[in-house]
Design a protein around this motif. Structure first.
Motif, mmCIF file in Angstrom:
data_model
loop_
_atom_site.group_PDB
_atom_site.id
_atom_site.type_symbol
_atom_site.label_atom_id
_atom_site.label_comp_id
_atom_site.label_asym_id
_atom_site.label_seq_id
_atom_site.Cartn_x
_atom_site.Cartn_y
_atom_site.Cartn_z
ATOM 1 N N ALA A 295 33.416 37.620 25.282
ATOM 2 C CA ALA A 295 34.501 38.264 25.800
ATOM 3 C C ALA A 295 35.859 37.897 25.547
ATOM 4 O O ALA A 295 36.923 38.582 25.754
ATOM 5 N N GLY A 296 35.991 36.624 24.753
ATOM 6 C CA GLY A 296 37.328 36.298 24.182
ATOM 7 C C GLY A 296 37.629 35.306 25.054
ATOM 8 O O GLY A 296 39.103 34.753 24.913
ATOM 9 N N LYS A 297 37.390 34.654 26.181
ATOM 10 C CA LYS A 297 37.876 34.080 27.067
ATOM 11 C C LYS A 297 37.646 32.376 26.324
ATOM 12 O O LYS A 297 36.543 31.974 25.904
#
Length: 343
Positions: A295-297
């Motif tokens: 998710a890009g975290k």
């Protein structure tokens, strides 16, 4: 006593046997027999190549004249090349090109062999001979299927290597590493250091350098590199120095020289590639890469530096990530070593 002529080594005297020089030598010898006067003090014998052996000048001249007579011995024979073996002390590595050898064969085929080779009777094999010098003429006669003209000499091992040195001094085209290999092979056969110095016309420090390189670099590696005629002592010593200090360096050299494309290149190029292989890569600057979820975290980071890789993962993912790395590590290492050619 007159001074030693011009500092010439014993092999330099071997290398040019013209009558004027012989007459000059005889004249110098006659001068030595005259009694000295107070106005003519005894001159010191210089500590040159052979002077280092502490033998007298008259002994050197006697040895030179004896060996010169052997090399200049008259009378030739025609011998079947199949009955001749190479010198027990090889002083040549293969050339990068066979063009010169093919030209020699053509010349012998068209005009005959003009200059006899020198051989000695084999010390243990009855009816066989060993080449003192003239290996290329012997090989040419063998390839052409003709007898080779030869002068048969009675030489000990020590006399044989000095006689080879006479020929090498005349040609002066042995590369530095060929001289090192020649010295090493004489060492291995128990030839005295005095005779090795005479054969190569060198002093003790140079002999030590020749020995050092061949004791550090395996013969198969030297032979894979080849003659490298443009590569002198400093770079060979540098290569040996790195190999002696870095245990992994020799493996990198062997890997480089195992490439067929490398082996097809000239020997000077092969040396350059071998030297480049032993040089350690520059230290990698410290860098960081963020670890992100799909998710890009950002969930952690990995830090790379010379000889060090560190993972830092958030407490939420650390236990599971550690277990995952532990499970995947064997397959990852196998893939790594396969890529490095060590699988």
């Amino acid at each position: 006593m007159s001074k030693r002529p011009g500092g010439k080594s014993i092999l330099a005297n071997f290398g040019s046997f013209s009558q004027p020089e012989a007459a000059a030598t005889d004249a110098a010898a006659s001068e030595e027999q005259k009694p000295s006067t107070p106005s003519q003090p005894l001159a010191r014998v210089g500590a040159g190549v052979i002077g280092a052996t502490q033998r007298s000048l008259s002994e050197l001249r006697e040895e030179r004249d004896s060996l010169r007579a052997l090399v200049d011995a008259g009378g030739g024979s025609e011998i079947d090349p199949k009955l001749i073996d190479p010198s027990p002390f090889p002083d040549r590595l293969p050339d990068d090109s066979d063009a010169d050898f093919e030209a020699l064969k053509k010349l012998i085929l068209e005009e005959g062999q003009k200059v006899p080779i020198q051989v000695r009777r084999h010390p243990i094999a009855e009816g066989r001979f060993q080449v003192v010098y003239g290996h290329r003429r012997w090989r040419a006669a063998s390839d052409l299927g003709i007898k080779v003209k030869a002068t048969i000499l009675a030489l000990s091992d020590s006399e044989l290597v000095v006689a080879q040195g006479i020929e090498n001094a005349a040609r002066q085209d042995l590369s530095w590493i060929e001289r090192a290999l020649f010295a090493w092979r004489m060492d291995e056969a128990g030839i005295k250091a005095r005779d090795i110095r005479a054969a190569l016309s060198i002093d003790d420090p140079e002999l030590a350098r020749l020995r050092s390189v061949c004791r550090t670099l395996p013969v198969d590696v030297i032979e894979a590199i080849g003659r490298a005629p443009k590569v002198g002592r400093p770079r060979w010593v540098a290569l040996a120095s790195v190999v002696s200090e870095d245990e992994a360096a020799l493996g990198r050299v062997r890997k480089t020289l195992s490439d067929d494309k490398v082996l097809q290149r000239p020997s000077d190029d092969r040396f350059k590639l071998a030297l480049a292989a032993v040089k350690k890569p520059a230290a990698r600057p410290r860098s960081q890469v963020e670890i992100r979820s799909p998710a890009g975290k950002v969930v952690g980071k990995v830090t790379f530096s010379s000889g060090d890789v560190r993972f830092a993962v958030s407490t939420d993912h650390a236990p599971a990530f550690s277990s995952f790395v532990e499970d995947e590590l064997p397959a990852l290492l196998e893939k790594f070593f396969a890529r490095e050619g060590e699988g």
